[in-house]
Design an enzyme around this catalytic site. Sequence first.
Site, PDB file in Angstrom:
ATOM      1  N   GLU A  10      30.711  -2.015 -16.057  1.00 42.93           N
ATOM      2  CA  GLU A  10      30.281  -0.835 -16.071  1.00 42.93           C
ATOM      3  C   GLU A  10      31.404   0.369 -15.707  1.00 42.93           C
ATOM      4  O   GLU A  10      32.162  -0.101 -14.586  1.00 42.93           O
ATOM      5  CB  GLU A  10      29.329  -0.524 -14.864  1.00 42.93           C
ATOM      6  CG  GLU A  10      28.899   0.870 -14.739  1.00 42.93           C
ATOM      7  CD  GLU A  10      27.722   1.076 -13.601  1.00 42.93           C
ATOM      8  OE1 GLU A  10      26.812   0.196 -13.292  1.00 42.93           O
ATOM      9  OE2 GLU A  10      27.606   2.024 -13.158  1.00 42.93           O
ATOM     10  N   HIS A  41      21.753   4.233 -17.417  1.00 43.82           N
ATOM     11  CA  HIS A  41      20.754   4.764 -16.335  1.00 43.82           C
ATOM     12  C   HIS A  41      20.212   6.036 -16.817  1.00 43.82           C
ATOM     13  O   HIS A  41      19.262   6.659 -16.296  1.00 43.82           O
ATOM     14  CB  HIS A  41      21.542   4.734 -15.114  1.00 43.82           C
ATOM     15  CG  HIS A  41      21.824   3.665 -14.651  1.00 43.82           C
ATOM     16  ND1 HIS A  41      23.158   3.034 -14.650  1.00 43.82           N
ATOM     17  CD2 HIS A  41      21.324   2.553 -14.109  1.00 43.82           C
ATOM     18  CE1 HIS A  41      23.575   2.038 -14.212  1.00 43.82           C
ATOM     19  NE2 HIS A  41      22.064   1.330 -13.968  1.00 43.82           N
ATOM     20  N   CYS A  86      28.255  -4.661 -12.752  1.00 46.53           N
ATOM     21  CA  CYS A  86      27.813  -3.499 -13.024  1.00 46.53           C
ATOM     22  C   CYS A  86      28.131  -2.542 -11.773  1.00 46.53           C
ATOM     23  O   CYS A  86      26.952  -2.208 -11.080  1.00 46.53           O
ATOM     24  CB  CYS A  86      26.437  -3.231 -13.734  1.00 46.53           C
ATOM     25  SG  CYS A  86      25.291  -4.325 -12.731  1.00 46.53           S
ATOM     26  N   ASN A 139      20.370  -5.050   0.840  1.00 52.65           N
ATOM     27  CA  ASN A 139      19.829  -4.738  -0.623  1.00 52.65           C
ATOM     28  C   ASN A 139      18.931  -3.464  -0.697  1.00 52.65           C
ATOM     29  O   ASN A 139      18.399  -3.065  -1.452  1.00 52.65           O
ATOM     30  CB  ASN A 139      19.089  -5.837  -1.502  1.00 52.65           C
ATOM     31  CG  ASN A 139      19.289  -5.636  -2.946  1.00 52.65           C
ATOM     32  OD1 ASN A 139      19.772  -4.520  -3.498  1.00 52.65           O
ATOM     33  ND2 ASN A 139      18.115  -6.205  -3.482  1.00 52.65           N
ATOM     34  N   GLU A 149       0.913  -1.134  -0.095  1.00 51.82           N
ATOM     35  CA  GLU A 149      -0.019   0.172   0.182  1.00 51.82           C
ATOM     36  C   GLU A 149       0.998   1.382   0.022  1.00 51.82           C
ATOM     37  O   GLU A 149       0.689   2.342  -0.603  1.00 51.82           O
ATOM     38  CB  GLU A 149      -0.934   0.167   1.206  1.00 51.82           C
ATOM     39  CG  GLU A 149      -1.728  -0.916   1.251  1.00 51.82           C
ATOM     40  CD  GLU A 149      -1.383  -2.384   2.052  1.00 51.82           C
ATOM     41  OE1 GLU A 149      -0.188  -2.533   2.011  1.00 51.82           O
ATOM     42  OE2 GLU A 149      -2.263  -3.102   2.396  1.00 51.82           O
ATOM     43  N   TRP A 150       2.034   1.116   0.706  1.00 48.82           N
ATOM     44  CA  TRP A 150       2.913   2.618   0.866  1.00 48.82           C
ATOM     45  C   TRP A 150       3.378   2.634  -0.556  1.00 48.82           C
ATOM     46  O   TRP A 150       3.147   3.892  -0.872  1.00 48.82           O
ATOM     47  CB  TRP A 150       4.162   1.962   1.655  1.00 48.82           C
ATOM     48  CG  TRP A 150       5.216   2.692   2.028  1.00 48.82           C
ATOM     49  CD1 TRP A 150       4.869   3.686   3.123  1.00 48.82           C
ATOM     50  CD2 TRP A 150       6.399   3.271   1.360  1.00 48.82           C
ATOM     51  NE1 TRP A 150       5.911   4.569   3.164  1.00 48.82           N
ATOM     52  CE2 TRP A 150       6.831   4.085   2.189  1.00 48.82           C
ATOM     53  CE3 TRP A 150       7.107   2.509   0.488  1.00 48.82           C
ATOM     54  CZ2 TRP A 150       8.128   4.711   1.961  1.00 48.82           C
ATOM     55  CZ3 TRP A 150       8.214   3.300   0.121  1.00 48.82           C
ATOM     56  CH2 TRP A 150       9.016   4.171   0.937  1.00 48.82           C
ATOM     57  N   ILE A 202      24.463  -5.942 -23.309  1.00 44.94           N
ATOM     58  CA  ILE A 202      24.586  -6.959 -21.878  1.00 44.94           C
ATOM     59  C   ILE A 202      23.319  -7.663 -21.858  1.00 44.94           C
ATOM     60  O   ILE A 202      23.543  -8.750 -20.966  1.00 44.94           O
ATOM     61  CB  ILE A 202      24.244  -5.799 -20.738  1.00 44.94           C
ATOM     62  CG1 ILE A 202      25.802  -4.778 -20.737  1.00 44.94           C
ATOM     63  CG2 ILE A 202      24.691  -6.743 -19.711  1.00 44.94           C
ATOM     64  CD1 ILE A 202      27.174  -5.643 -21.111  1.00 44.94           C
ATOM     65  N   GLY A 203      22.515  -7.850 -22.670  1.00 46.41           N
ATOM     66  CA  GLY A 203      21.319  -8.801 -22.727  1.00 46.41           C
ATOM     67  C   GLY A 203      19.843  -8.331 -22.602  1.00 46.41           C
ATOM     68  O   GLY A 203      19.054  -8.734 -23.618  1.00 46.41           O
ATOM     69  N   SER A 204      19.380  -7.472 -21.982  1.00 43.74           N
ATOM     70  CA  SER A 204      18.182  -7.182 -21.793  1.00 43.74           C
ATOM     71  C   SER A 204      17.696  -5.807 -22.846  1.00 43.74           C
ATOM     72  O   SER A 204      18.509  -4.960 -22.789  1.00 43.74           O
ATOM     73  CB  SER A 204      17.402  -6.811 -20.555  1.00 43.74           C
ATOM     74  OG  SER A 204      18.070  -5.695 -19.913  1.00 43.74           O
TER      75      SER A 204
HETATM   76  N1  GLN Z   1      21.812  -9.456 -18.402  1.00 39.73           N
HETATM   77  C1  GLN Z   1      21.194  -8.748 -17.648  1.00 39.73           C
HETATM   78  C2  GLN Z   1      20.179  -7.478 -18.462  1.00 39.73           C
HETATM   79  O1  GLN Z   1      20.912  -7.319 -19.556  1.00 39.73           O
HETATM   80  C3  GLN Z   1      22.133  -8.028 -16.746  1.00 39.73           C
HETATM   81  C4  GLN Z   1      21.593  -7.147 -15.634  1.00 39.73           C
HETATM   82  C5  GLN Z   1      22.396  -6.555 -14.573  1.00 39.73           C
HETATM   83  O2  GLN Z   1      23.535  -6.602 -14.623  1.00 39.73           O
HETATM   84  N2  GLN Z   1      21.854  -6.102 -13.360  1.00 39.73           N
HETATM   85  O3  GLN Z   1      19.320  -7.027 -18.191  1.00 39.73           O
HETATM   86 ZN    ZN Z   2      24.583  -4.809 -15.079  1.00 37.88          ZN
END
Ligand code: GLN
Ligand code: ZN
Length: 747
Positions: A654, A683, A632, A117, A19-20, A420-422
């Site tokens: 990174e 970012h 990263c 985290n 809810e927060w 990097i992948g996504s």
């Molecule tokens: N392979 C992941 C992506 O590209 C790596 C994400 C990450 O380093 N946090 O989203």
């Molecule tokens: Zn990363």
Amino acid sequence: MMTIKTSNLGFPRLGRKREWKKTIESYWSNKINADELNQQLTDLHKENLLLQKNYNLDSIPVGDFSLYDHILDTSLLFNIIPERFQGREVNNDLLFDIARGNKEHVASALIKWFNTNYHYIVPEWDHAEPKLNHNVLLERFNYAQSLNVNAHPVIVGPITFVQLSKGGNQTFEEKVETLLPLYKEVLQSLADAGAEYIQIDEPVLVTDTSEDFEDITRHAYDYFAQAGLGEKLVIQTYFERVNLKFLNSLPVKGLGLDFVHDNGYNLSQIEAGDLAKDKVLYAGIIDGRNVWAADIEAKQSLIEKLQNYTTELVIQPSSSLLHVPVSLDDETLDESIAEGLSFATEKLDELDALRRLFNDNDFAKFDELKARYERFQNQSFKNLEYDFDSVRSSRKSPFAERRKEQDAQLNLPDLPTTTIGSFPQSQEVRKQRAAWKNNRITDAEYNDFLESEIARWIKIQEDIGLDVLVHGEFERNDMVEFFGEKLQGFLVTKFGWVQSYGSRAVKPPIIYGDVKWNEPLTVKETLYAQGLTDKPVKGMLTGPVTILNWSFERVDLPREEVQNQIALAINEEVLALEDAGIKIIQVDEPALREGLPLRSEYHADYLNKAVHSFKLATSSVADATQIHTHMCYSQFGQIIHAIYDLDADVISIETSRSHGDLIQDFEDITYDLGIGLGVYDIHSPRIPTEEEITTAIDRALQQIDRSLFWVNPDCGLKTRKEDEVREALTVLVNSVDKLRKTKSTTV
Ligand code: GLN
Ligand code: ZN
């Protein structure tokens, strides 16, 4: 027998159903106004307080609840406002702007709270003008009292606050000195309002560097004692052991110590007589950072031991419960597993069971918890056999030889480019996933959607001219939860959210049993992508260290063993991808650095085990198969040797925010494995210029052998918009094209 008391250090802000988050985000998107925001948050605060009250605690914390982050609350209280935000009225809007940035100004930095985290907002001292602002803490304390809740205020202490902040040209000591009168005023106001004690959090006192702060710490607490406040203060620590002799010498009412994450040292110092009898001991005996039901009998004997060394004992969680989900009540879990779990409210219930046992000789709840614990420990899902030695933990040949085979097989150009992948988790991607999860579309329909998205992005990557392609990770919600959903031994909850930063929460999977790979997890999508192009498509996996660090881990087995179980599962997947013809496999380890223990004496052991697990996961492949990894963050200094020891054929990292520092780290070591430098910051929505990218590459090439060098963005692109990704990657590829040409003309 002396009676024991119970207390808590902090409670999850999120609410049972987040809810927060919903309230705060509604305010940000102007769906509710400032009054509604206040009202809804006050209601939620009340609910949190009353929920805790159900467990008969002698004292409930106030000051843990916040609109964003408790460190930021403290910055506002003392008017430590970043220079660019100064001159505005101090209110919730200012608070949110500092936390999130606005059109004119960037946000303050977010940094991980010790080895958790959770991220706090870094206080900025440049040109700050410390003074006391509106005393929100006092207001919340009064509110709790008006609800008839036995509350104690919580505030981060001056030593920790200053240590976590940055900027300003005063020394550490000067900053603390400036704050002391302000702290005094706040503490006095709370004492006047009837606080029986004030929990003053000083977790920096458990770190390696705490010795450097001893003089100033003593000075600060002497100052409070001279103002007559010593008898109200409890110095609260967590996450590691303290130097008890030192803490004991401070003129305060009580000390809060962690008896779960201290490797046994807090207890042994107490047994050595380092705690004065008249200090109240606030003993953190229930794990505040994990989701396992306590071994309640072991807790009973710990209490019995502690009773010999103090005349007043308060039992509590080892840390704030901010790090665990709220309650099991909302989950629909198999009872045989649920029995072994304990979220925030269940932890308070464990304290209540112990209180009843010791104070009232009431065994009912204690016996029930004990029986549950024992049943859970004897489950069949905890007894698989592993042969860790039968799996390779080093590659067949050294890098120089592997490299020849990989070059021959892959035939990549000078300065190969990749990502990097996504790719963007667009609204459409999230919408389709939700529809599939709620059974509004069939498996086949969802699969068709994923394939069309993969195909679209393979085409985009080919058009841009990247050399090594990826499928885009559209089928994944999160790089750890995805594997948690598919591997045996993991459990994914419905509402097990934990705040990560601001309104962002994560739902860490729970590793409840032995881990096992049963079937391919990623082969289908990867192969589909590879079938659409002649360029190599990288397989994309999360590594064992990261999966473990971002899950709730088992504590009945050594951490290393669980990590190696995961490594064997990832190894199976690596081999399945290789078998299917995939020639490059990336195993991401972005959480390797954050798991580093707080005390440096444990670093080598942690890193050795992490490296071993990564190698178990990645060493069984043929020489010709190229293993990549990705991390990263930029503070590589402490772990650069471990990174080298991973023996990955290529690492992408990174660097775009700290080129200089990184290159520095690489000067200390001859890094002669493949390396991909993140040449732009993913970012930010900003599109990099060719010049920036070229400069970054040129600079790196002065340090790193060109034939080992790759070019890539610095992390996954899932949070970016499609247009941004296309544009930025085009700039990246164009820059590399030019560099290739200049090379061929100069050679
Ligand atoms: N392979 C992941 C992506 O590209 C790596 C994400 C990450 O380093 N946090 O989203
Ligand atoms: Zn990363």
